[in-house]
Design a protein around this motif. Structure first.
Motif, PDB file in Angstrom:
ATOM      1  N   SER A  26       0.825  -1.214   0.000  1.00  0.00           N
ATOM      2  CA  SER A  26       0.000   0.000   0.000  1.00  0.00           C
ATOM      3  C   SER A  26       0.858   1.263   0.000  1.00  0.00           C
ATOM      4  N   GLU A  27       1.961   1.237   0.731  1.00  0.00           N
ATOM      5  CA  GLU A  27       2.864   2.390   0.765  1.00  0.00           C
ATOM      6  C   GLU A  27       3.517   2.599  -0.598  1.00  0.00           C
ATOM      7  N   PHE A  28       3.911   1.517  -1.227  1.00  0.00           N
ATOM      8  CA  PHE A  28       4.497   1.598  -2.557  1.00  0.00           C
ATOM      9  C   PHE A  28       3.518   2.239  -3.532  1.00  0.00           C
ATOM     10  N   GLY A  29       2.291   1.738  -3.555  1.00  0.00           N
ATOM     11  CA  GLY A  29       1.282   2.279  -4.464  1.00  0.00           C
ATOM     12  C   GLY A  29       1.007   3.746  -4.218  1.00  0.00           C
ATOM     13  N   LYS A  30       0.972   4.118  -2.942  1.00  0.00           N
ATOM     14  CA  LYS A  30       0.714   5.514  -2.598  1.00  0.00           C
ATOM     15  C   LYS A  30       1.851   6.413  -3.071  1.00  0.00           C
ATOM     16  N   ARG A  31       3.090   5.964  -2.892  1.00  0.00           N
ATOM     17  CA  ARG A  31       4.247   6.779  -3.294  1.00  0.00           C
ATOM     18  C   ARG A  31       4.393   6.883  -4.804  1.00  0.00           C
ATOM     19  N   VAL A  32       4.133   5.788  -5.494  1.00  0.00           N
ATOM     20  CA  VAL A  32       4.357   5.768  -6.937  1.00  0.00           C
ATOM     21  C   VAL A  32       3.226   6.441  -7.714  1.00  0.00           C
ATOM     22  N   MET A  33       1.984   6.111  -7.346  1.00  0.00           N
ATOM     23  CA  MET A  33       0.842   6.561  -8.144  1.00  0.00           C
ATOM     24  C   MET A  33      -0.203   7.326  -7.329  1.00  0.00           C
ATOM     25  N   GLY A  34       0.022   7.476  -6.028  1.00  0.00           N
ATOM     26  CA  GLY A  34      -0.992   8.110  -5.199  1.00  0.00           C
ATOM     27  C   GLY A  34      -2.184   7.189  -4.970  1.00  0.00           C
ATOM     28  N   ASP A  35      -1.974   5.883  -5.144  1.00  0.00           N
ATOM     29  CA  ASP A  35      -3.051   4.890  -5.058  1.00  0.00           C
ATOM     30  C   ASP A  35      -2.608   3.734  -4.173  1.00  0.00           C
ATOM     31  N   THR A  52       1.476   4.020 -16.536  1.00  0.00           N
ATOM     32  CA  THR A  52       1.550   3.488 -15.174  1.00  0.00           C
ATOM     33  C   THR A  52       2.757   2.578 -15.037  1.00  0.00           C
ATOM     34  N   GLU A  53       2.923   1.695 -15.989  1.00  0.00           N
ATOM     35  CA  GLU A  53       4.083   0.805 -15.987  1.00  0.00           C
ATOM     36  C   GLU A  53       5.377   1.609 -15.997  1.00  0.00           C
ATOM     37  N   ALA A  54       5.418   2.634 -16.823  1.00  0.00           N
ATOM     38  CA  ALA A  54       6.626   3.455 -16.919  1.00  0.00           C
ATOM     39  C   ALA A  54       6.932   4.143 -15.595  1.00  0.00           C
ATOM     40  N   ARG A  55       5.906   4.657 -14.910  1.00  0.00           N
ATOM     41  CA  ARG A  55       6.125   5.307 -13.615  1.00  0.00           C
ATOM     42  C   ARG A  55       6.623   4.323 -12.567  1.00  0.00           C
ATOM     43  N   ILE A  56       6.059   3.121 -12.575  1.00  0.00           N
ATOM     44  CA  ILE A  56       6.489   2.097 -11.626  1.00  0.00           C
ATOM     45  C   ILE A  56       7.947   1.737 -11.873  1.00  0.00           C
ATOM     46  N   ARG A  57       8.272   1.475 -13.114  1.00  0.00           N
ATOM     47  CA  ARG A  57       9.657   1.091 -13.447  1.00  0.00           C
ATOM     48  C   ARG A  57      10.634   2.221 -13.156  1.00  0.00           C
ATOM     49  N   ALA A  58      10.251   3.446 -13.472  1.00  0.00           N
ATOM     50  CA  ALA A  58      11.132   4.589 -13.200  1.00  0.00           C
ATOM     51  C   ALA A  58      11.347   4.763 -11.706  1.00  0.00           C
ATOM     52  N   PHE A  59      10.300   4.563 -10.926  1.00  0.00           N
ATOM     53  CA  PHE A  59      10.419   4.685  -9.480  1.00  0.00           C
ATOM     54  C   PHE A  59      11.396   3.650  -8.936  1.00  0.00           C
ATOM     55  N   ILE A  60      11.213   2.398  -9.332  1.00  0.00           N
ATOM     56  CA  ILE A  60      12.088   1.331  -8.846  1.00  0.00           C
ATOM     57  C   ILE A  60      13.517   1.559  -9.309  1.00  0.00           C
ATOM     58  N   GLU A  61      13.705   1.905 -10.564  1.00  0.00           N
ATOM     59  CA  GLU A  61      15.046   2.148 -11.084  1.00  0.00           C
ATOM     60  C   GLU A  61      15.697   3.341 -10.393  1.00  0.00           C
ATOM     61  N   GLY A  62      14.929   4.387 -10.130  1.00  0.00           N
ATOM     62  CA  GLY A  62      15.455   5.556  -9.423  1.00  0.00           C
ATOM     63  C   GLY A  62      15.839   5.222  -8.000  1.00  0.00           C
ATOM     64  N   PHE A  63      15.052   4.396  -7.355  1.00  0.00           N
ATOM     65  CA  PHE A  63      15.348   3.975  -5.988  1.00  0.00           C
ATOM     66  C   PHE A  63      16.630   3.167  -5.958  1.00  0.00           C
ATOM     67  N   GLU A  64      16.743   2.197  -6.870  1.00  0.00           N
ATOM     68  CA  GLU A  64      17.938   1.363  -6.919  1.00  0.00           C
ATOM     69  C   GLU A  64      19.173   2.191  -7.246  1.00  0.00           C
ATOM     70  N   PHE A  65      19.047   3.155  -8.139  1.00  0.00           N
ATOM     71  CA  PHE A  65      20.169   4.033  -8.473  1.00  0.00           C
ATOM     72  C   PHE A  65      20.601   4.827  -7.248  1.00  0.00           C
ATOM     73  N   ALA A  66      19.627   5.353  -6.493  1.00  0.00           N
ATOM     74  CA  ALA A  66      19.942   6.133  -5.295  1.00  0.00           C
ATOM     75  C   ALA A  66      20.652   5.275  -4.254  1.00  0.00           C
ATOM     76  N   ILE A  67      20.214   4.034  -4.093  1.00  0.00           N
ATOM     77  CA  ILE A  67      20.848   3.125  -3.143  1.00  0.00           C
ATOM     78  C   ILE A  67      22.287   2.835  -3.567  1.00  0.00           C
ATOM     79  N   GLU A  68      22.477   2.582  -4.856  1.00  0.00           N
ATOM     80  CA  GLU A  68      23.824   2.316  -5.366  1.00  0.00           C
ATOM     81  C   GLU A  68      24.755   3.504  -5.147  1.00  0.00           C
ATOM     82  N   ARG A  69      24.201   4.699  -5.182  1.00  0.00           N
ATOM     83  CA  ARG A  69      24.985   5.921  -5.016  1.00  0.00           C
ATOM     84  C   ARG A  69      25.147   6.322  -3.552  1.00  0.00           C
ATOM     85  N   GLY A  70      24.780   5.448  -2.646  1.00  0.00           N
ATOM     86  CA  GLY A  70      24.991   5.740  -1.234  1.00  0.00           C
ATOM     87  C   GLY A  70      23.743   6.190  -0.508  1.00  0.00           C
ATOM     88  N   GLY A  71      22.585   6.024  -1.114  1.00  0.00           N
ATOM     89  CA  GLY A  71      21.332   6.329  -0.438  1.00  0.00           C
ATOM     90  C   GLY A  71      20.865   7.758  -0.556  1.00  0.00           C
TER      91      GLY A  71
END
Length: 83
Positions: A26-35, A52-71
């Motif tokens: 539920s938190e994921f849906g709220k953060r990604v799509m407001g749903d 919708t798919e593009a937003r989900i994938r961009a969110f996950i990829e952006g999160f993983e990139f941020a983690i790789e870069r030290g959070g």
């Protein structure tokens, strides 16, 4: 333009992310799509639009990139999930 993936593959991507990051669906849906029902609806057979798919994938990829870069990230949605 990224290739569209199947709804099952998208769900697998989301589920892997949820488990790895310890995020509630539920938190994921709220953060990604407001749903907060997004993931439940996808599990129940809702077919996501390309945007919708593009937003989900961009969110996950952006999160993983941020983690790789030290959070560190300038995206408050990503910061909230990693806190």
């Amino acid at each position: 333009m990224t290739n569209q993936i199947t709804p099952d593959d998208l769900l697998n991507l989301i589920d892997t992310f949820l488990v790895e990051q310890g995020v509630a669906a539920s938190e994921f849906g709220k953060r990604v799509m407001g749903d907060p029902c997004l993931v439940r609806d996808l599990r129940d057979g809702r077919e996501p639009r390309r945007a919708t798919e593009a937003r989900i994938r961009a969110f996950i990829e952006g999160f993983e990139f941020a983690i790789e870069r030290g959070g560190g990230t300038s995206n408050p949605q990503l910061e909230a999930l990693s806190a």
